[in-house]
Write a protein that holds these residues in place. Structure first.
Motif, PDB file in Angstrom:
ATOM      1  N   TRP A 186       0.820  -1.231   0.000  1.00  0.00           N
ATOM      2  CA  TRP A 186       0.000   0.000   0.000  1.00  0.00           C
ATOM      3  C   TRP A 186       0.841   1.262   0.000  1.00  0.00           C
ATOM      4  CZ3 TRP A 186      -0.009   3.735   3.859  1.00  0.00           C
ATOM      5  CH2 TRP A 186       0.709   3.413   5.017  1.00  0.00           C
ATOM      6  N   SER A 187       2.029   1.233   0.622  1.00  0.00           N
ATOM      7  CA  SER A 187       2.825   2.454   0.737  1.00  0.00           C
ATOM      8  C   SER A 187       3.483   2.877  -0.566  1.00  0.00           C
ATOM      9  CB  SER A 187       3.910   2.270   1.811  1.00  0.00           C
ATOM     10  OG  SER A 187       4.715   1.149   1.517  1.00  0.00           O
ATOM     11  N   TRP A 188       3.443   2.017  -1.601  1.00  0.00           N
ATOM     12  CA  TRP A 188       4.090   2.347  -2.874  1.00  0.00           C
ATOM     13  C   TRP A 188       3.085   2.641  -3.977  1.00  0.00           C
ATOM     14  CZ3 TRP A 188       8.593   3.317  -1.208  1.00  0.00           C
ATOM     15  CH2 TRP A 188       9.228   2.494  -0.281  1.00  0.00           C
ATOM     16  N   GLY A 189       1.813   2.722  -3.643  1.00  0.00           N
ATOM     17  CA  GLY A 189       0.797   2.880  -4.679  1.00  0.00           C
ATOM     18  C   GLY A 189       0.990   4.087  -5.575  1.00  0.00           C
ATOM     19  N   VAL A 214      -3.458   1.295  -9.960  1.00  0.00           N
ATOM     20  CA  VAL A 214      -3.130   0.476  -8.801  1.00  0.00           C
ATOM     21  C   VAL A 214      -4.402   0.193  -8.000  1.00  0.00           C
ATOM     22  CG1 VAL A 214      -0.763   1.326  -8.628  1.00  0.00           C
ATOM     23  CG2 VAL A 214      -2.588   2.514  -7.400  1.00  0.00           C
ATOM     24  N   LEU A 215      -4.378  -0.900  -7.250  1.00  0.00           N
ATOM     25  CA  LEU A 215      -5.542  -1.224  -6.421  1.00  0.00           C
ATOM     26  C   LEU A 215      -5.543  -0.467  -5.105  1.00  0.00           C
ATOM     27  CD1 LEU A 215      -6.299  -5.035  -6.796  1.00  0.00           C
ATOM     28  CD2 LEU A 215      -6.954  -3.110  -8.242  1.00  0.00           C
ATOM     29  N   VAL A 216      -4.368  -0.272  -4.533  1.00  0.00           N
ATOM     30  CA  VAL A 216      -4.266   0.477  -3.280  1.00  0.00           C
ATOM     31  C   VAL A 216      -3.146   1.489  -3.409  1.00  0.00           C
ATOM     32  CG1 VAL A 216      -5.205  -1.273  -1.742  1.00  0.00           C
ATOM     33  CG2 VAL A 216      -2.794  -1.341  -2.315  1.00  0.00           C
ATOM     34  N   ASP A 217      -3.331   2.631  -2.762  1.00  0.00           N
ATOM     35  CA  ASP A 217      -2.280   3.635  -2.777  1.00  0.00           C
ATOM     36  C   ASP A 217      -2.009   4.085  -1.352  1.00  0.00           C
ATOM     37  OD1 ASP A 217      -4.279   5.432  -2.070  1.00  0.00           O
ATOM     38  OD2 ASP A 217      -4.553   6.152  -4.110  1.00  0.00           O
ATOM     39  N   TRP A 220      -8.842   5.352   2.948  1.00  0.00           N
ATOM     40  CA  TRP A 220      -9.610   6.574   2.754  1.00  0.00           C
ATOM     41  C   TRP A 220     -10.596   6.425   1.599  1.00  0.00           C
ATOM     42  CZ3 TRP A 220      -7.177  11.979   3.674  1.00  0.00           C
ATOM     43  CH2 TRP A 220      -6.644  12.035   4.961  1.00  0.00           C
ATOM     44  N   THR A 221     -10.312   5.546   0.655  1.00  0.00           N
ATOM     45  CA  THR A 221     -11.208   5.374  -0.485  1.00  0.00           C
ATOM     46  C   THR A 221     -12.339   4.421  -0.127  1.00  0.00           C
ATOM     47  OG1 THR A 221      -9.681   3.681  -1.282  1.00  0.00           O
ATOM     48  CG2 THR A 221      -9.461   5.874  -2.224  1.00  0.00           C
ATOM     49  N   PHE A 272      -9.730  -1.865   0.340  1.00  0.00           N
ATOM     50  CA  PHE A 272      -8.353  -1.758   0.820  1.00  0.00           C
ATOM     51  C   PHE A 272      -7.939  -3.030   1.552  1.00  0.00           C
ATOM     52  CE2 PHE A 272      -5.515  -0.730   4.394  1.00  0.00           C
ATOM     53  CZ  PHE A 272      -4.400  -0.311   3.689  1.00  0.00           C
ATOM     54  N   GLN A 273      -8.774  -3.490   2.467  1.00  0.00           N
ATOM     55  CA  GLN A 273      -8.436  -4.694   3.224  1.00  0.00           C
ATOM     56  C   GLN A 273      -8.357  -5.924   2.321  1.00  0.00           C
ATOM     57  OE1 GLN A 273     -11.231  -4.953   6.494  1.00  0.00           O
ATOM     58  NE2 GLN A 273      -9.873  -3.801   7.837  1.00  0.00           N
ATOM     59  N   ASN A 274      -9.290  -6.026   1.381  1.00  0.00           N
ATOM     60  CA  ASN A 274      -9.252  -7.180   0.473  1.00  0.00           C
ATOM     61  C   ASN A 274      -7.986  -7.181  -0.375  1.00  0.00           C
ATOM     62  OD1 ASN A 274     -11.719  -8.044   1.414  1.00  0.00           O
ATOM     63  ND2 ASN A 274     -12.891  -7.161  -0.273  1.00  0.00           N
ATOM     64  N   SER A 275      -7.588  -6.010  -0.839  1.00  0.00           N
ATOM     65  CA  SER A 275      -6.413  -5.923  -1.710  1.00  0.00           C
ATOM     66  C   SER A 275      -5.124  -6.207  -0.960  1.00  0.00           C
ATOM     67  CB  SER A 275      -6.335  -4.532  -2.361  1.00  0.00           C
ATOM     68  OG  SER A 275      -7.452  -4.312  -3.195  1.00  0.00           O
ATOM     69  N   THR A 276      -5.060  -5.803   0.303  1.00  0.00           N
ATOM     70  CA  THR A 276      -3.845  -6.068   1.069  1.00  0.00           C
ATOM     71  C   THR A 276      -3.839  -7.475   1.656  1.00  0.00           C
ATOM     72  OG1 THR A 276      -4.869  -5.020   3.004  1.00  0.00           O
ATOM     73  CG2 THR A 276      -3.416  -3.659   1.646  1.00  0.00           C
ATOM     74  N   ALA A 277      -5.018  -8.085   1.779  1.00  0.00           N
ATOM     75  CA  ALA A 277      -5.105  -9.425   2.375  1.00  0.00           C
ATOM     76  C   ALA A 277      -4.941 -10.542   1.356  1.00  0.00           C
ATOM     77  CB  ALA A 277      -6.442  -9.591   3.097  1.00  0.00           C
TER      78      ALA A 277
END
Length: 243
Positions: free
Chosen positions: A98-101, A112-115, A120-121, A126-131
């Motif tokens: 997420w920190s490189w989005g 990108v899926l997460v930034d 905030w979006t 966000f949780q699904n994309s990071t999980a």
């Protein structure tokens, strides 16, 4: 007022410091200049000292010996952005930490899926994309990426990030790190897509049964090597979803 809001926001998240600090410097300089023009020289000097002294105390060492513009952990990611195939040649979104989005989005020109603003979006997305990289079946990750137009999955060394990533993903951290705070991956973490891809190259894992089949849907296309820090491995891998 704008500066005060950003300063308050910076108390809870360091990401706002990049905006809050110059705003404080500019608005503080204007305020001191106004006091000076009104012949309030003493008050101007006091205000300038309040603005300058704390900043100098905390930043003087960095001013004398500034750190690298890009840290050791960020260099491999920056190289990965630059070496990704051009979007017009191989279109598709990127799923990365997420920190490189914003880096992949702004510099790499990729969706990108997460930034960096994460939940905030949409907290659920966000949780699904990071999980998803915690999934134990490669096909589950492939189906998720295909449904969202993701072509490239960028993986960092899980040892440095998996515990924090599990916590922010809404999955039970104790299932992936035990005891909490030890940095030791559990068997479930070692069975995850993230671990198997980064640490094992997607090779077969007979101990996992059907879930341990060798990777069929993703292929490793790039490894950005570590920057030479002996205490940590910051290498980055780029995996491509087969068309």
């Amino acid at each position: 007022l704008f500066t005060i809001v950003y300063l308050l926001a910076a108390l809870s998240s360091a990401r706002f410091l990049a905006v809050a600090a110059p705003l404080l410097a500019v608005s503080g300089a204007i305020y001191c200049s106004d006091l000076w023009d009104r012949r309030s020289r003493g008050r101007a000097a006091v205000a300038a000292a309040i603005l300058l002294v704390p900043g100098l105390l905390f930043s003087l060492a960095r001013v004398i010996e500034p750190p690298p513009a890009i840290g050791a952990d960020a260099l491999p990611v920056a190289r990965a952005v630059q070496t990704l195939p051009r979007p017009d040649a191989r279109p598709g979104a990127v799923l990365a930490g997420w920190s490189w989005g914003h880096l992949f989005n702004v510099v790499g020109g990729r969706r990108v899926l997460v930034d960096n603003f994460g939940s905030w979006t949409d907290p659920t997305d966000f949780q699904n994309s990071t999980a998803i990289t915690f999934a134990t079946r490669e096909k589950a990750v492939a189906d998720y990426c295909a449904a969202r137009g993701v072509r490239f999955v960028v993986l960092e060394n899980p040892l440095h990030y998996f515990a924090a990533r599990a916590a922010m993903s809404g999955v039970p951290p104790d299932s992936y790190e035990r005891p909490r705070g030890s940095g030791r991956p559990t068997r479930l973490m070692r069975a995850s897509f993230w671990w198997r891809a980064y640490a094992e190259g997607g090779r077969a894992r007979p101990d996992l049964g059907a879930a341990g089949a060798p990777f069929r849907y993703f292929r490793l296309i790039r490894v950005e090597p570590d920057t030479g820090t002996p205490e940590k491995d910051f290498a980055v891998q780029v995996w491509e979803l087969s068309p």
